[in-house]
Design a protein around this motif. Structure first.
Motif, PDB file in Angstrom:
ATOM      1  N   CYS A  85       0.849  -1.198   0.000  1.00 26.99           N
ATOM      2  CA  CYS A  85       0.000   0.000   0.000  1.00 26.99           C
ATOM      3  C   CYS A  85       0.879   1.241   0.000  1.00 26.99           C
ATOM      4  N   PHE A  86       0.557   2.187  -0.859  1.00 29.76           N
ATOM      5  CA  PHE A  86       1.368   3.405  -0.949  1.00 29.76           C
ATOM      6  C   PHE A  86       1.088   4.357   0.206  1.00 29.76           C
ATOM      7  N   ASP A  87      -0.080   4.221   0.856  1.00 29.73           N
ATOM      8  CA  ASP A  87      -0.440   5.178   1.895  1.00 29.73           C
ATOM      9  C   ASP A  87       0.268   4.856   3.209  1.00 29.73           C
ATOM     10  N   CYS A  88       0.282   3.571   3.583  1.00 29.24           N
ATOM     11  CA  CYS A  88       0.950   3.186   4.840  1.00 29.24           C
ATOM     12  C   CYS A  88       2.308   2.542   4.585  1.00 29.24           C
ATOM     13  N   MET A  89       2.716   2.463   3.312  1.00 33.37           N
ATOM     14  CA  MET A  89       3.990   1.856   2.928  1.00 33.37           C
ATOM     15  C   MET A  89       4.112   0.419   3.419  1.00 33.37           C
ATOM     16  N   GLY A  90       3.000  -0.342   3.347  1.00 31.76           N
ATOM     17  CA  GLY A  90       3.020  -1.758   3.652  1.00 31.76           C
ATOM     18  C   GLY A  90       2.861  -2.103   5.112  1.00 31.76           C
ATOM     19  N   ARG A  91       2.749  -1.139   6.001  1.00 32.11           N
ATOM     20  CA  ARG A  91       2.660  -1.430   7.433  1.00 32.11           C
ATOM     21  C   ARG A  91       1.251  -1.839   7.860  1.00 32.11           C
ATOM     22  N   GLY A  92       0.250  -1.433   7.146  1.00 36.98           N
ATOM     23  CA  GLY A  92      -1.122  -1.760   7.498  1.00 36.98           C
ATOM     24  C   GLY A  92      -1.746  -0.818   8.507  1.00 36.98           C
ATOM     25  N   HIS A  93      -0.948   0.119   9.026  1.00 31.17           N
ATOM     26  CA  HIS A  93      -1.488   1.074   9.986  1.00 31.17           C
ATOM     27  C   HIS A  93      -0.718   2.383   9.851  1.00 31.17           C
ATOM     28  N   ARG A  94      -1.272   3.387  10.475  1.00 33.65           N
ATOM     29  CA  ARG A  94      -0.620   4.688  10.533  1.00 33.65           C
ATOM     30  C   ARG A  94      -0.674   5.183  11.960  1.00 33.65           C
ATOM     31  N   THR A  95       0.264   6.036  12.324  1.00 35.80           N
ATOM     32  CA  THR A  95       0.251   6.639  13.656  1.00 35.80           C
ATOM     33  C   THR A  95       0.100   8.141  13.507  1.00 35.80           C
ATOM     34  N   ILE A  96      -0.691   8.686  14.357  1.00 35.61           N
ATOM     35  CA  ILE A  96      -0.955  10.121  14.324  1.00 35.61           C
ATOM     36  C   ILE A  96      -0.953  10.647  15.743  1.00 35.61           C
ATOM     37  N   LYS A  97      -0.470  11.847  15.950  1.00 34.64           N
ATOM     38  CA  LYS A  97      -0.376  12.413  17.286  1.00 34.64           C
ATOM     39  C   LYS A  97      -1.771  12.722  17.839  1.00 34.64           C
ATOM     40  N   VAL A  98      -1.891  12.609  19.154  1.00 28.98           N
ATOM     41  CA  VAL A  98      -3.159  12.933  19.815  1.00 28.98           C
ATOM     42  C   VAL A  98      -3.524  14.395  19.569  1.00 28.98           C
ATOM     43  N   ALA A  99      -2.538  15.263  19.515  1.00 26.42           N
ATOM     44  CA  ALA A  99      -2.806  16.674  19.260  1.00 26.42           C
ATOM     45  C   ALA A  99      -3.477  16.864  17.900  1.00 26.42           C
ATOM     46  N   SER A 100      -3.046  16.070  16.912  1.00 26.51           N
ATOM     47  CA  SER A 100      -3.660  16.172  15.587  1.00 26.51           C
ATOM     48  C   SER A 100      -5.110  15.671  15.612  1.00 26.51           C
ATOM     49  N   VAL A 101      -5.347  14.596  16.375  1.00 26.14           N
ATOM     50  CA  VAL A 101      -6.721  14.085  16.497  1.00 26.14           C
ATOM     51  C   VAL A 101      -7.607  15.125  17.164  1.00 26.14           C
ATOM     52  N   ARG A 102      -7.086  15.749  18.236  1.00 26.73           N
ATOM     53  CA  ARG A 102      -7.861  16.784  18.916  1.00 26.73           C
ATOM     54  C   ARG A 102      -8.140  17.971  17.995  1.00 26.73           C
ATOM     55  N   ALA A 103      -7.160  18.361  17.195  1.00 26.75           N
ATOM     56  CA  ALA A 103      -7.375  19.462  16.255  1.00 26.75           C
ATOM     57  C   ALA A 103      -8.441  19.108  15.217  1.00 26.75           C
ATOM     58  N   ARG A 104      -8.408  17.845  14.756  1.00 30.23           N
ATOM     59  CA  ARG A 104      -9.422  17.418  13.794  1.00 30.23           C
ATOM     60  C   ARG A 104     -10.818  17.442  14.407  1.00 30.23           C
ATOM     61  N   VAL A 105     -10.930  16.986  15.666  1.00 31.51           N
ATOM     62  CA  VAL A 105     -12.231  17.000  16.336  1.00 31.51           C
ATOM     63  C   VAL A 105     -12.721  18.432  16.514  1.00 31.51           C
ATOM     64  N   ARG A 106     -11.817  19.351  16.855  1.00 34.38           N
ATOM     65  CA  ARG A 106     -12.221  20.762  16.993  1.00 34.38           C
ATOM     66  C   ARG A 106     -12.726  21.319  15.663  1.00 34.38           C
ATOM     67  N   ARG A 107     -12.047  20.957  14.565  1.00 33.11           N
ATOM     68  CA  ARG A 107     -12.503  21.422  13.244  1.00 33.11           C
ATOM     69  C   ARG A 107     -13.884  20.858  12.925  1.00 33.11           C
TER      70      ARG A 107
END
Length: 310
Positions: A85-107
């Motif tokens: 997979c080109f998006d996760c580069m074969g790992r099957g998962h992605r990691t994202i910071k909690v701060a980014s998740v909180r910013a997305r929820v605020r948006r």
């Protein structure tokens, strides 16, 4: 981190110990109200990482469409290539910071609030528009009812009866091409006359007198035979045949008006630029603005020739 005490000259050790970011696999917390912010990961630091399944490959790390492009297997030895997979580069998962998740929820919360406000505005505008349309329809209906109440819907006579000496004004005078009696086509004239009494008569024929009429002519019906009645927009019209009439005061024609003359419309006089069969072109001025407009001959209520100031 070492730092030197400027007062004593001694070296002390900063007691703060930074821990490594945690990997969070739990689902985020979701609030009951989408318009109120809810912390998706209470107690977590902003640099903690959330492990999320890749949405492109579904978690298996493989690219499922036809392709010859390969990438390094992240879980295999160097040189082990997979169609990953080109998006996760074969790992099957992605990691994202909690701060980014909180910013997305605020948006998302801000977007939900904005959508709710816009929906409320649209609903208010739609209600106001519906109220305006209803008020307009109400006024039009009452105006139409008042107009129809003022109509004279009495026929001028019984079928077969011969009538004469009826004065009125031509409201409609137009030529219509119809199929000829022996094939081909011929022209007939539709003439509608509103009498001084408010009654309306209508005829459709090819008499020379009919083709000589124009809208706005003041005429006298010298003879006609009643055929029957019809209705047009609430107005009863008496249909007649073998109509004979006399034009008492013809309406203005293009030959009667020339450039430089003045014509009256709705109580205002306008200079004439030109006149033809379609109407009279006049110059309209309002303050510093100027434009031209076309008046139909039946709309003109007055006429002055060039140089006539009376």
């Amino acid at each position: 981190m070492d730092r030197e005490d400027k007062m004593t000259g001694t070296i002390t050790m900063d007691r703060r110990i930074d821990r490594e970011p945690r990997i969070i696999t739990a689902a985020p917390a979701v609030g009951a109200d989408p318009h109120v912010y809810c912390d998706p990961y209470p107690g977590a630091r902003g640099d903690d990482l959330v492990k999320m399944t890749c949405g492109k490959c579904g978690g298996d790390g493989l690219y499922h469409a036809p392709s010859g492009y390969v990438i390094q297997n992240p879980y295999g030895p160097r040189g082990d290539a997979i169609k990953g997979c080109f998006d996760c580069m074969g790992r099957g998962h992605r990691t994202i910071k909690v701060a980014s998740v909180r910013a997305r929820v605020r948006r998302e919360v801000k977007a939900a609030i904005r959508r709710a406000a816009e929906a409320e505005q649209h609903a208010a505008a739609a209600a106001a528009h519906a109220a305006e349309e209803f008020a307009s329809a109400w006024e039009q209906a009452h105006a139409e009812a008042a107009r129809r109440a003022g109509l004279n819907n009495e026929p001028i006579g019984q079928p077969g009866e011969r009538v004469k000496d009826l004065a009125g004004v031509v409201e409609v005078s137009t030529s219509i091409e119809v199929e000829g009696f022996r094939g081909g086509s011929e022209w007939k004239r539709l003439v509608v006359i509103k009498l001084d009494s408010g009654q309306v008569i209508k005829t459709f024929g090819s008499g020379a007198a009919l083709f000589g009429t124009r809208r706005g002519d003041q005429v006298t019906v010298t003879g006609a035979t009643v055929k029957g009645t019809s209705d047009y927009q609430g107005q009863l019209q008496t249909t007649v045949a073998r109509l004979a009439l006399r034009i008492d005061a013809p309406a203005l024609r293009c030959d009667d008006i020339a450039a430089g003359d003045a014509v009256e419309y709705d109580g205002t006089w306008y200079p004439v630029l030109r006149a033809d069969a379609d109407g009279v072109t006049v110059q309209v001025q309002l303050g510093e603005r100027e434009w031209t407009s076309v008046l139909r001959y039946h709309e003109i209520t007055g006429h002055r020739r060039e140089g006539d100031t009376t």
